[in-house]
Design a protein around this motif. Structure first.
Motif, PDB file in Angstrom:
ATOM      1  N   SER A 293       0.857  -1.189   0.000  1.00  0.00           N
ATOM      2  CA  SER A 293       0.000   0.000   0.000  1.00  0.00           C
ATOM      3  C   SER A 293       0.893   1.238   0.000  1.00  0.00           C
ATOM      4  N   ARG A 294       0.393   2.336  -0.584  1.00  0.00           N
ATOM      5  CA  ARG A 294       1.200   3.549  -0.703  1.00  0.00           C
ATOM      6  C   ARG A 294       0.336   4.801  -0.590  1.00  0.00           C
ATOM      7  N   PHE A 295       0.978   5.913  -0.232  1.00  0.00           N
ATOM      8  CA  PHE A 295       0.397   7.243  -0.366  1.00  0.00           C
ATOM      9  C   PHE A 295       1.541   8.219  -0.539  1.00  0.00           C
ATOM     10  N   HIS A 296       1.224   9.476  -0.843  1.00  0.00           N
ATOM     11  CA  HIS A 296       2.295  10.471  -0.950  1.00  0.00           C
ATOM     12  C   HIS A 296       1.787  11.870  -0.599  1.00  0.00           C
ATOM     13  N   TYR A 297       2.752  12.722  -0.321  1.00  0.00           N
ATOM     14  CA  TYR A 297       2.514  14.147  -0.124  1.00  0.00           C
ATOM     15  C   TYR A 297       2.948  14.885  -1.389  1.00  0.00           C
ATOM     16  N   ILE A 298       2.245  15.981  -1.681  1.00  0.00           N
ATOM     17  CA  ILE A 298       2.628  16.844  -2.805  1.00  0.00           C
ATOM     18  C   ILE A 298       2.789  18.260  -2.263  1.00  0.00           C
ATOM     19  N   THR A 299       3.933  18.864  -2.546  1.00  0.00           N
ATOM     20  CA  THR A 299       4.214  20.224  -2.101  1.00  0.00           C
ATOM     21  C   THR A 299       4.395  21.131  -3.315  1.00  0.00           C
TER      22      THR A 299
ATOM     23  N   SER B 158       6.691   3.575   6.015  1.00  0.00           N
ATOM     24  CA  SER B 158       8.034   4.144   5.988  1.00  0.00           C
ATOM     25  C   SER B 158       8.216   4.952   4.712  1.00  0.00           C
ATOM     26  N   VAL B 159       9.337   5.654   4.615  1.00  0.00           N
ATOM     27  CA  VAL B 159       9.691   6.337   3.371  1.00  0.00           C
ATOM     28  C   VAL B 159       9.807   5.288   2.273  1.00  0.00           C
ATOM     29  N   ASP B 160       9.197   5.549   1.136  1.00  0.00           N
ATOM     30  CA  ASP B 160       9.205   4.610   0.013  1.00  0.00           C
ATOM     31  C   ASP B 160      10.455   4.841  -0.837  1.00  0.00           C
ATOM     32  N   GLY B 161      11.567   4.254  -0.385  1.00  0.00           N
ATOM     33  CA  GLY B 161      12.836   4.468  -1.073  1.00  0.00           C
ATOM     34  C   GLY B 161      12.903   3.889  -2.460  1.00  0.00           C
TER      35      GLY B 161
ATOM     36  N   THR C 257      10.698   4.395  -4.773  1.00  0.00           N
ATOM     37  CA  THR C 257      10.004   5.288  -5.692  1.00  0.00           C
ATOM     38  C   THR C 257      10.696   6.648  -5.745  1.00  0.00           C
ATOM     39  N   GLY C 258      10.832   7.193  -6.959  1.00  0.00           N
ATOM     40  CA  GLY C 258      11.488   8.486  -7.126  1.00  0.00           C
ATOM     41  C   GLY C 258      12.961   8.398  -6.819  1.00  0.00           C
ATOM     42  N   ASP C 259      13.520   9.472  -6.288  1.00  0.00           N
ATOM     43  CA  ASP C 259      14.925   9.516  -5.894  1.00  0.00           C
ATOM     44  C   ASP C 259      15.000   9.319  -4.392  1.00  0.00           C
ATOM     45  N   ASP C 260      15.087   8.042  -3.981  1.00  0.00           N
ATOM     46  CA  ASP C 260      15.149   7.696  -2.563  1.00  0.00           C
ATOM     47  C   ASP C 260      13.958   8.262  -1.800  1.00  0.00           C
ATOM     48  N   GLY C 261      12.768   8.088  -2.369  1.00  0.00           N
ATOM     49  CA  GLY C 261      11.547   8.475  -1.678  1.00  0.00           C
ATOM     50  C   GLY C 261      11.051   9.871  -1.944  1.00  0.00           C
ATOM     51  N   LYS C 262      11.732  10.608  -2.819  1.00  0.00           N
ATOM     52  CA  LYS C 262      11.312  11.967  -3.172  1.00  0.00           C
ATOM     53  C   LYS C 262      11.416  12.154  -4.681  1.00  0.00           C
ATOM     54  N   LYS C 263      10.710  13.139  -5.185  1.00  0.00           N
ATOM     55  CA  LYS C 263      10.860  13.526  -6.591  1.00  0.00           C
ATOM     56  C   LYS C 263      10.420  14.972  -6.732  1.00  0.00           C
ATOM     57  N   SER C 264      11.227  15.777  -7.440  1.00  0.00           N
ATOM     58  CA  SER C 264      10.905  17.193  -7.645  1.00  0.00           C
ATOM     59  C   SER C 264      10.799  17.511  -9.115  1.00  0.00           C
TER      60      SER C 264
ATOM     61  N   GLN D 268       9.071  24.725  -7.542  1.00  0.00           N
ATOM     62  CA  GLN D 268       9.090  23.270  -7.606  1.00  0.00           C
ATOM     63  C   GLN D 268       7.780  22.646  -7.149  1.00  0.00           C
ATOM     64  N   ILE D 269       7.469  21.490  -7.729  1.00  0.00           N
ATOM     65  CA  ILE D 269       6.478  20.575  -7.180  1.00  0.00           C
ATOM     66  C   ILE D 269       7.260  19.369  -6.668  1.00  0.00           C
ATOM     67  N   ARG D 270       7.100  19.058  -5.395  1.00  0.00           N
ATOM     68  CA  ARG D 270       7.854  17.956  -4.799  1.00  0.00           C
ATOM     69  C   ARG D 270       6.903  16.889  -4.270  1.00  0.00           C
ATOM     70  N   LEU D 271       7.257  15.628  -4.496  1.00  0.00           N
ATOM     71  CA  LEU D 271       6.496  14.505  -3.972  1.00  0.00           C
ATOM     72  C   LEU D 271       7.333  13.756  -2.948  1.00  0.00           C
ATOM     73  N   ASP D 272       6.694  13.391  -1.828  1.00  0.00           N
ATOM     74  CA  ASP D 272       7.317  12.584  -0.781  1.00  0.00           C
ATOM     75  C   ASP D 272       6.498  11.308  -0.632  1.00  0.00           C
ATOM     76  N   PHE D 273       7.135  10.163  -0.862  1.00  0.00           N
ATOM     77  CA  PHE D 273       6.425   8.894  -0.960  1.00  0.00           C
ATOM     78  C   PHE D 273       6.514   8.070   0.317  1.00  0.00           C
ATOM     79  N   ARG D 274       5.395   7.384   0.635  1.00  0.00           N
ATOM     80  CA  ARG D 274       5.343   6.482   1.772  1.00  0.00           C
ATOM     81  C   ARG D 274       4.791   5.123   1.318  1.00  0.00           C
ATOM     82  N   ARG D 275       5.256   4.058   1.984  1.00  0.00           N
ATOM     83  CA  ARG D 275       4.758   2.719   1.672  1.00  0.00           C
ATOM     84  C   ARG D 275       4.582   1.937   2.959  1.00  0.00           C
TER      85      ARG D 275
END
Length: 352
Positions: free
Chosen positions: A277-283, A306-309, A311-318, A290-297
């Motif tokens: 299961s997953r969700f994320h934050y969008i800033t 926990s941080v979804d390492g 996905t993206g660049d070690d759990g983040k993507k901008s 920037q639009i930044r995503l922080d991923f959780r799984r």
């Protein structure tokens, strides 16, 4: 931590809340830790102003499931110190009570004109939307700020004034109204009548600094004719979707313009599923453009998020908010592949 000129969203999707008592404990194993995770993230500086749910709140689209969903939403909002007015929801295919339709009652159209005529006609529209009756009754009872338009055709239009002073136009659209069977890939539509009418209503509210469109199915899942038509209305906006239980998206630049499309993973797929299961934050960070995503799984063996390492660049993507750039994806190919977990859900839900 968000900058002064920033706006944060918690984006979740696909809760599949079932009133089967056998599901209650398994659901608590995943969703209770989700609430604890957002509390921890808030203490660390991630402070979403709103919660966005892009469909499949329920499993069979009946009121008893929405009553259980209300308990979860209350606890989630409480954990974030947010009021009910900060929750924004659109329906998904599991929010359609298919028992309201005859088995052969599957809408199909030769062209966009036929589809628009049916959506514009109040009598036809009422018949098409009757399977979403409990969903909209739930929304009207508990979240009146999500006022529907054209008798439930358009879930809501809202001009949200963020803490940083930016005006956020949030347009909730219904991509589930044609859902009668599984799978329904490329056989469903939002409808030009719905999109054009919604944007006309948003225009009456003023000009937003950022427009965000919410609906359940990714663009790639829509009937090609409808997808191409709707795509012209979504230029220079952000699309938030769900449905495929996987994380996908990024910046898209093509012959029709550019947009951002972010697809959330499934927030609850079962406590023992191999697919997390997953969700994320969008800033939205105007200070840094920037639009930044922080991923959780969800890590099932540890019963925690926990941080979804992966996905993206070690759990983040901008992504750059305004400068044109090459298309980038968060994960997967340009055209999303159907995850194994979604195939499993198709088999499970076909019976109803």
């Amino acid at each position: 931590m968000a900058h002064k000129d920033a706006f944060q969203i918690l984006h979740i999707s696909d809760l599949h809340i079932n009133d089967d008592k056998k599901e209650k404990f398994g659901r608590s194993l995943v969703l209770d830790p989700l609430i604890e995770r957002v509390k921890q993230d808030k203490q660390k500086g991630i402070q979403p102003e709103i919660v966005v749910v892009t469909g499949d709140v329920a499993y069979k689209g009946v009121m008893s499931e929405y009553e259980l969903a209300k308990v979860f939403f209350d606890e989630l909002l409480s954990g974030l110190n947010l009021s009910d007015e900060r929750l924004f929801i659109v329906p998904g295919n599991h929010d359609v009570n298919r028992n309201k339709y005859r088995p052969k009652d599957i809408p199909a159209y030769e062209n966009v004109q036929e589809l628009n005529i049916e959506l514009e006609n109040e009598d036809y529209r009422g018949d098409l939307l009757k399977g979403l009756g409990d969903y909209f009754d739930f929304i009207k009872s508990h979240y009146p700020h999500l006022k529907s338009y054209h008798k439930n055709m358009i879930p809501f239009i809202n001009m949200y004034h963020s803490n940083c002073g930016k005006k956020i136009g949030i347009v909730g659209l219904n991509s589930a109204w044609m859902c009668r069977k599984s799978p329904d890939e490329k056989t469903i539509a939002i409808g030009e009548f719905q999109v054009k009418t919604a944007l006309q209503e948003l225009k009456k509210m003023g000009r937003p600094d950022q427009q965000i469109n919410l609906f359940h199915h990714p663009l790639s899942w829509l009937w090609a004719t409808d997808r191409n038509r709707c795509r012209t209305y979504f230029n220079n906006t952000v699309l938030l979707t769900g449905h495929l239980h996987d994380v996908h998206g990024g910046y898209v630049e093509d012959l029709d313009g550019s947009l951002f499309e972010f697809q959330a993973g499934g927030a609850y797929l079962g406590s023992e599923e191999s697919w997390p299961s997953r969700f994320h934050y969008i800033t939205f960070d105007w200070d840094n453009n920037q639009i930044r995503l922080d991923f959780r799984r969800f890590v099932k063996d540890k019963r925690k998020w926990s941080v979804d390492g992966e996905t993206g660049d070690d759990g983040k993507k901008s992504f750059n908010m305004s400068r044109k750039e090459k298309r980038t994806v968060v994960s997967g190919a340009t055209t999303p592949q159907i995850p194994e977990t979604y195939c499993h859900w198709i088999n499970e839900c076909c019976a109803y």
